[in-house]
Design a protein around this motif. Structure first.
Motif, PDB file in Angstrom:
ATOM      1  N   LEU A 105      -3.046  88.028 -55.961  1.00  0.00           N
ATOM      2  CA  LEU A 105      -4.146  87.104 -56.251  1.00  0.00           C
ATOM      3  C   LEU A 105      -5.146  87.125 -55.104  1.00  0.00           C
ATOM      4  O   LEU A 105      -4.790  87.434 -53.951  1.00  0.00           O
ATOM      5  CB  LEU A 105      -3.599  85.674 -56.391  1.00  0.00           C
ATOM      6  CG  LEU A 105      -2.424  85.468 -57.355  1.00  0.00           C
ATOM      7  CD1 LEU A 105      -1.954  84.016 -57.267  1.00  0.00           C
ATOM      8  CD2 LEU A 105      -2.848  85.819 -58.764  1.00  0.00           C
ATOM      9  N   PRO A 106      -6.391  86.784 -55.429  1.00  0.00           N
ATOM     10  CA  PRO A 106      -7.348  86.581 -54.340  1.00  0.00           C
ATOM     11  C   PRO A 106      -6.981  85.339 -53.546  1.00  0.00           C
ATOM     12  O   PRO A 106      -6.302  84.449 -54.046  1.00  0.00           O
ATOM     13  CB  PRO A 106      -8.677  86.422 -55.074  1.00  0.00           C
ATOM     14  CG  PRO A 106      -8.327  85.989 -56.450  1.00  0.00           C
ATOM     15  CD  PRO A 106      -6.989  86.617 -56.755  1.00  0.00           C
ATOM     16  N   ALA A 107      -7.406  85.335 -52.302  1.00  0.00           N
ATOM     17  CA  ALA A 107      -7.011  84.236 -51.418  1.00  0.00           C
ATOM     18  C   ALA A 107      -7.525  82.900 -51.903  1.00  0.00           C
ATOM     19  O   ALA A 107      -6.957  81.852 -51.608  1.00  0.00           O
ATOM     20  CB  ALA A 107      -7.516  84.511 -50.005  1.00  0.00           C
ATOM     21  N   SER A 108      -8.566  82.935 -52.682  1.00  0.00           N
ATOM     22  CA  SER A 108      -9.136  81.665 -53.122  1.00  0.00           C
ATOM     23  C   SER A 108      -8.441  81.128 -54.376  1.00  0.00           C
ATOM     24  O   SER A 108      -8.717  80.024 -54.812  1.00  0.00           O
ATOM     25  CB  SER A 108     -10.638  81.855 -53.414  1.00  0.00           C
ATOM     26  OG  SER A 108     -10.796  82.879 -54.390  1.00  0.00           O
ATOM     27  N   ALA A 109      -7.547  81.957 -54.970  1.00  0.00           N
ATOM     28  CA  ALA A 109      -6.905  81.526 -56.203  1.00  0.00           C
ATOM     29  C   ALA A 109      -5.862  80.434 -55.939  1.00  0.00           C
ATOM     30  O   ALA A 109      -5.310  80.333 -54.853  1.00  0.00           O
ATOM     31  CB  ALA A 109      -6.248  82.731 -56.897  1.00  0.00           C
ATOM     32  N   LEU A 110      -5.654  79.671 -56.949  1.00  0.00           N
ATOM     33  CA  LEU A 110      -4.654  78.604 -56.826  1.00  0.00           C
ATOM     34  C   LEU A 110      -3.255  79.210 -56.810  1.00  0.00           C
ATOM     35  O   LEU A 110      -2.909  80.021 -57.659  1.00  0.00           O
ATOM     36  CB  LEU A 110      -4.803  77.633 -58.011  1.00  0.00           C
ATOM     37  CG  LEU A 110      -3.853  76.440 -57.995  1.00  0.00           C
ATOM     38  CD1 LEU A 110      -4.123  75.563 -56.759  1.00  0.00           C
ATOM     39  CD2 LEU A 110      -4.016  75.629 -59.270  1.00  0.00           C
ATOM     40  N   VAL A 111      -2.463  78.822 -55.867  1.00  0.00           N
ATOM     41  CA  VAL A 111      -1.109  79.353 -55.736  1.00  0.00           C
ATOM     42  C   VAL A 111      -0.137  78.357 -56.355  1.00  0.00           C
ATOM     43  O   VAL A 111      -0.069  77.219 -55.933  1.00  0.00           O
ATOM     44  CB  VAL A 111      -0.763  79.588 -54.262  1.00  0.00           C
ATOM     45  CG1 VAL A 111       0.671  80.073 -54.142  1.00  0.00           C
ATOM     46  CG2 VAL A 111      -1.727  80.584 -53.671  1.00  0.00           C
ATOM     47  N   ASP A 112       0.559  78.822 -57.376  1.00  0.00           N
ATOM     48  CA  ASP A 112       1.560  77.950 -57.993  1.00  0.00           C
ATOM     49  C   ASP A 112       2.939  78.279 -57.441  1.00  0.00           C
ATOM     50  O   ASP A 112       3.076  78.849 -56.373  1.00  0.00           O
ATOM     51  CB  ASP A 112       1.486  78.065 -59.517  1.00  0.00           C
ATOM     52  CG  ASP A 112       1.679  79.488 -59.986  1.00  0.00           C
ATOM     53  OD1 ASP A 112       2.135  80.311 -59.151  1.00  0.00           O
ATOM     54  OD2 ASP A 112       1.370  79.790 -61.143  1.00  0.00           O
ATOM     55  N   GLU A 113       3.978  77.972 -58.225  1.00  0.00           N
ATOM     56  CA  GLU A 113       5.336  78.101 -57.721  1.00  0.00           C
ATOM     57  C   GLU A 113       5.865  79.517 -57.825  1.00  0.00           C
ATOM     58  O   GLU A 113       6.972  79.786 -57.369  1.00  0.00           O
ATOM     59  CB  GLU A 113       6.260  77.156 -58.519  1.00  0.00           C
ATOM     60  CG  GLU A 113       5.884  75.698 -58.391  1.00  0.00           C
ATOM     61  CD  GLU A 113       5.961  75.225 -56.939  1.00  0.00           C
ATOM     62  OE1 GLU A 113       6.929  75.619 -56.240  1.00  0.00           O
ATOM     63  OE2 GLU A 113       5.052  74.508 -56.494  1.00  0.00           O
ATOM     64  N   ARG A 114       5.132  80.442 -58.392  1.00  0.00           N
ATOM     65  CA  ARG A 114       5.627  81.798 -58.561  1.00  0.00           C
ATOM     66  C   ARG A 114       5.303  82.658 -57.334  1.00  0.00           C
ATOM     67  O   ARG A 114       4.319  82.403 -56.645  1.00  0.00           O
ATOM     68  CB  ARG A 114       5.021  82.416 -59.822  1.00  0.00           C
ATOM     69  CG  ARG A 114       5.517  81.754 -61.104  1.00  0.00           C
ATOM     70  CD  ARG A 114       4.781  82.280 -62.302  1.00  0.00           C
ATOM     71  NE  ARG A 114       3.366  81.902 -62.291  1.00  0.00           N
ATOM     72  CZ  ARG A 114       2.490  82.248 -63.230  1.00  0.00           C
ATOM     73  NH1 ARG A 114       2.868  82.990 -64.259  1.00  0.00           N
ATOM     74  NH2 ARG A 114       1.241  81.870 -63.158  1.00  0.00           N
ATOM     75  N   PRO A 115       6.107  83.698 -57.078  1.00  0.00           N
ATOM     76  CA  PRO A 115       5.857  84.558 -55.915  1.00  0.00           C
ATOM     77  C   PRO A 115       4.498  85.228 -56.032  1.00  0.00           C
ATOM     78  O   PRO A 115       4.109  85.662 -57.128  1.00  0.00           O
ATOM     79  CB  PRO A 115       6.991  85.577 -55.989  1.00  0.00           C
ATOM     80  CG  PRO A 115       8.058  84.939 -56.796  1.00  0.00           C
ATOM     81  CD  PRO A 115       7.357  84.062 -57.775  1.00  0.00           C
ATOM     82  N   ALA A 116       3.800  85.309 -54.892  1.00  0.00           N
ATOM     83  CA  ALA A 116       2.443  85.859 -54.954  1.00  0.00           C
ATOM     84  C   ALA A 116       2.041  86.428 -53.602  1.00  0.00           C
ATOM     85  O   ALA A 116       2.564  86.020 -52.563  1.00  0.00           O
ATOM     86  CB  ALA A 116       1.451  84.776 -55.368  1.00  0.00           C
TER      87      ALA A 116
END
Lengths: 323, 540
Positions: B344-355
């Motif tokens: 994901l891009p750094a600005s994307a919202l990070v949820d509970e899944r590995p990223a």
């Protein structure tokens, strides 16, 4: 404990032989002739002890003429001869009452003191050259008299006394058949008893025998052992189941009160008076050894007090003085 | 009951006091106490207080003991019958109890030992609680009252293909033994197993017994199976079989592997390092592999195994940044739904899944951006050249979501690499750069370090499973390679003896003991003494 009294081992006399010997020697320096009362009279005879001078009689040994005294005698035709003491062997018969009542009270049995008295007198008599015989007052006639002879030791005396103490009193019968033979005229008959006989007939028989002994020139001494003051204290007052010899299995249950004790005391006195009334006809000595009114009397103390202070005993052990 | 007994004692006292107490007295003048004196007192009746004599106090002691006994008896009547004395028998039924020794299994020897033990000491009133243990402690029966009952239950026990958990026994023995009324009162514990007595048995209470029925026998067995996989693809690259010899090392030990297609290959078990050797297998095709070890030895559960080598499926990635050609170049599958990894891009919202959060990228230059600090223990810095990092021109991360911690920072607090432990997520400066050179290699290392770090936690299907209390039967790839079960050459060690099996009160359940019989016995004994003294003293 049995109904007939204690059967325990009796103790030996707690007085050493040296003390008895000193006592004997002190008494031998005195003469019983100076004291009132019956006593043994020694007979004249042949011995080294000079007795008196008397006129010569036909048949006297010419060797006994005292020529020097005869020369000084105012009767010229009369010769004087020396006479000597007849040192006959004195005999003491000691009758001991072995009945159950004599084995009480338990703390100071009368039989204990009787045996001690017999041992002391036997020892002193033997040291003085007299012979002693012991007699069991109750029991079978056979074997009731045991001789000790002369110059006996205390151990041999105790051995004989143990037989007397162990003598059976069944049947409880007065044994007097052998007394006359064992006490020849001139002997001493010493009876040690509490006079608590079961029947009056025995009292009368013993009193009659004492009279007969007096008539046979025997000096009779009845040592009356009286333990009632002590036993009265031991009885106490209150409910009691009385046990003791002579009851025949009965156990009187009573409330012991002062009146009851006075009654018993009176009956004992009546019994002893009955004996005295019948025995005094011939004249005899009756020293009374009384137990102290203590719940724990000391037998040795009782013996010391009476043996060394009783005048009759002293007189018995004194030397027979010349008349 | 107590009132009745009290009334009886009171009656005795009244009778005793009302009864005239004639004290026996012996006197030599007994014949002078005539019947007229006795008659005067025979009718006397009255209350006589007890005389304070020795006998009176003895009689008083008898009465006191009787009065003490009455309430004790009352308590006992209310408490009900006393529970019988009992033994807690705990039998090991783990897989190693199938080991053959002296012509029989260790389980058979355990049953024989139990029968011998109980047969010698069984008395009326005993009872037995029977339990088993392997990976769990399980009660079988707690109301066995005859040797025959115990042996019937014990004979029906069979070993299970499970391991041995001694800690369960330790906890059970050290716990207060709570006893319910009418059940076995546990005074002694007997553990029958093929494991040597642990050190804590030396300080166990008297009456606890540890019976080791084992005898050293030789065994060769598989003790461990480990695999090595590609963290990105999950492909099983190697499988290692650890073989251990307990007792003498057989010279002809060999491992036969049957491939999924049926082909077999035999490996010589060597070299031996001490009592152990490792055989390595490279499974080239997915499927089930059957392994057999020979010669096996006295214990058979460790002689064979089955493993299932899964097929390597491509990594499923949700790629939300540019340069999607990287998916094809890496062989990853585009899977917006249910991905193994998200980029994901750094600005994307990070949820509970590995990223992996990707930053603005790199701007290499000759100027140096000094490193301020770094997290030395982080796997994200593996194989990174810090000199290159200072010239890579990494853009600082903006505001990172909560839970991230810096891994590599430049001066002024510029965060270049950051990580989040749970759920796993990594911030990297950018995607790998194309081309040769130190900075492109640096960027690739950073990116794949991040991918590996995240994917190492990805659950992969195991090659095999172990038997468990819920599924104790070894079937297919469910095998019984529990640790230490195949060690059949241990020196046996037993501890404790039933001869010391004295009654032991539990700490929180003190059992009431009947005291009143002792009071009665003491009263009876004192009464006999009193009568004897009375006979000697002549007092009725």
């Amino acid at each position: 404990m049995t109904r007939t009294g204690a059967r325990g081992t009796l103790s030996p006399l707690p007085i050493p032989s040296t003390q008895l010997e000193r006592y004997r020697l002190s008494l031998r320096q005195q003469s019983r002739a100076q004291l009132p009362g019956a006593h043994l009279v020694r007979r004249r005879g042949q011995s080294l002890d000079f007795r008196e001078l008397r006129p010569y009689l036909l048949g006297d040994d010419i060797r006994h003429v005292d020529w020097r005294a005869s020369a000084r005698h105012h009767r010229r035709a009369e010769y004087l001869i020396r006479t000597f003491e007849h040192e006959a062997q004195a005999r003491i018969l000691i009758s001991i009452d072995p009945r159950g009542s004599m084995r009480l009270p338990e703390s100071a049995p009368k039989l204990q003191l009787a045996l001690w008295l017999a041992e002391a007198i036997a020892y002193i008599a033997a040291r003085s050259g007299d012979s002693v015989a012991f007699h069991t007052l109750f029991g079978p006639d056979t074997g009731s008299v045991v001789e000790t002879g002369r110059f006996v030791t205390r151990s041999s005396i105790r051995r004989v006394l143990r037989r007397v103490a162990a003598a059976t009193t069944v049947p409880s019968r007065l044994s007097l058949t052998s007394v006359a033979g064992a006490s020849p005229p001139g002997s001493v008959w010493l009876i040690v008893t509490d006079l608590y006989f079961e029947v009056d007939a025995d009292v009368d028989r013993l009193a009659a025998q004492v009279c007969n002994a007096q008539h046979g020139s025997r000096w009779t001494i009845v040592v009356d052992l009286d333990s009632w003051p002590c036993e009265e204290l031991l009885l106490g007052r209150g409910l009691r189941r009385i046990d003791g010899p002579g009851l025949g299995g009965r156990e009187p249950r009573l409330d012991v009160t002062n009146a009851a004790l006075e009654d018993v005391k009176e009956r004992i006195a009546v019994r002893k008076t009955r004996f005295h009334e019948r025995a005094r006809a011939g004249g005899y000595d009756r020293p009374c050894w009384t137990w102290p009114a203590s719940s724990k009397p000391a037998p040795a103390e009782i013996f010391h007090r009476h043996f060394f202070d009783d005048p009759t005993i002293k007189r018995l052990l004194m030397k027979d003085g010349s008349s | 009951m107590i009132y009745l007994f009290g009334a009886f004692i009171a009656t005795l006292v009244v009778v005793y006091m009302a009864r005239p107490n004639f004290r026996r007295t012996v006197t030599s003048a007994a014949i002078f106490f005539h019947d007229d004196l006795a008659a005067a007192s025979a009718s006397r009746f009255g209350w006589s207080p007890p005389r304070p004599t020795r006998l009176f106090y003895i009689q008083l002691a008898v009465l006191v003991l009787l009065l003490l006994a009455v309430p004790q008896c009352h308590v006992l009547l209310r408490s009900g019958p006393e529970s019988p004395l009992g033994i807690w028998v705990i039998v090991d039924r783990s897989a190693s109890m199938t080991t053959m020794q002296q012509g029989g299994t260790r389980m058979q020897r355990a049953v024989a030992q139990l029968e011998s033990l109980l047969g010698k000491r069984w008395t009326r009133g005993y009872c037995v609680k029977l339990s088993t243990f392997d990976l769990e402690l399980r009660d079988v029966r707690d109301d066995l009252h005859t040797v025959a009952d115990v042996m019937r239950e014990a004979t029906s026990l069979s070993p299970r293909a499970l391991g041995t958990n001694i800690a369960l026994v330790e906890r059970a023995l050290k716990q207060p033994r709570r006893n319910r009324p009418n059940e076995c009162r546990i005074d002694s514990a007997v553990v029958i197993t093929d494991m040597p007595a642990p050190p804590w048995m030396d300080t166990a209470p008297k009456g606890d017994v540890w019976i080791d029925v084992s005898q050293p026998v030789g065994n060769l067995g598989l003790t461990d199976i480990t695999d090595t996989r590609d963290q990105l693809t999950g492909k099983v690259e190697r499988v290692r079989f650890r073989v251990e010899a307990f007792g003498d090392i057989p010279r002809d030990a060999r491992l036969t592997v049957t491939w999924p297609g049926g082909a077999q290959k035999t490996f010589a078990v060597q070299p031996w390092v001490g009592p152990a050797a490792v055989v390595e297998l490279k499974p080239d095709v997915p499927g089930t592999y059957r392994i057999e070890l020979s010669p096996g030895g006295a214990y058979h559960y460790d002689d064979r195994a089955e493993i299932d080598v899964p097929a390597a499926e491509g990594l499923r990635v949700d790629w939300q940044v540019g340069q999607r050609d990287w998916l094809q170049r890496l062989g990853w599958k585009d899977a917006p739904r249910d991905p193994d990894l998200r980029v994901l891009p750094a600005s994307a919202l990070v949820d509970e899944r590995p990223a992996i959060l990707v930053g603005a990228g790199y701007a290499p230059s000759t100027s140096v951006q000094p490193i301020a600090d770094f997290l030395e223990s982080s796997a994200l810095l593996t194989a990174l050249n810090f000199d290159v990092a200072e010239r890579a021109g990494m853009h600082a991360a903006g505001a990172l979501p909560a839970g991230f911690e810096p891994v590599l920072r430049g001066r002024g607090g510029a965060v270049w690499i950051a990580q989040r432990q749970d759920p796993p997520a990594v911030y990297v400066p950018g995607l790998p750069l194309d081309g040769e050179g130190s900075v492109p290699r640096f960027s690739s290392t950073v990116f794949f370090n991040a991918a590996r770090w995240i994917l190492q936690r990805r659950p992969l299907p195991p090659l095999f499973t172990l038997t468990s209390p819920d599924q104790p039967e070894p079937i297919d790839t469910r095998i019984a390679l529990h640790p230490a079960e195949g060690n059949t050459a241990r020196t046996p060690r037993s501890a404790g003896s039933l001869d010391h099996g004295v009654s032991r009160a539990t700490t929180d359940d003190p059992r009431p003991r009947a005291v009143w019989p002792w009071f009665f016995a003491a009263a009876a004994a004192i009464f006999v003494v009193e009568r004897w003294l009375g006979l000697l003293a002549g007092v009725q």
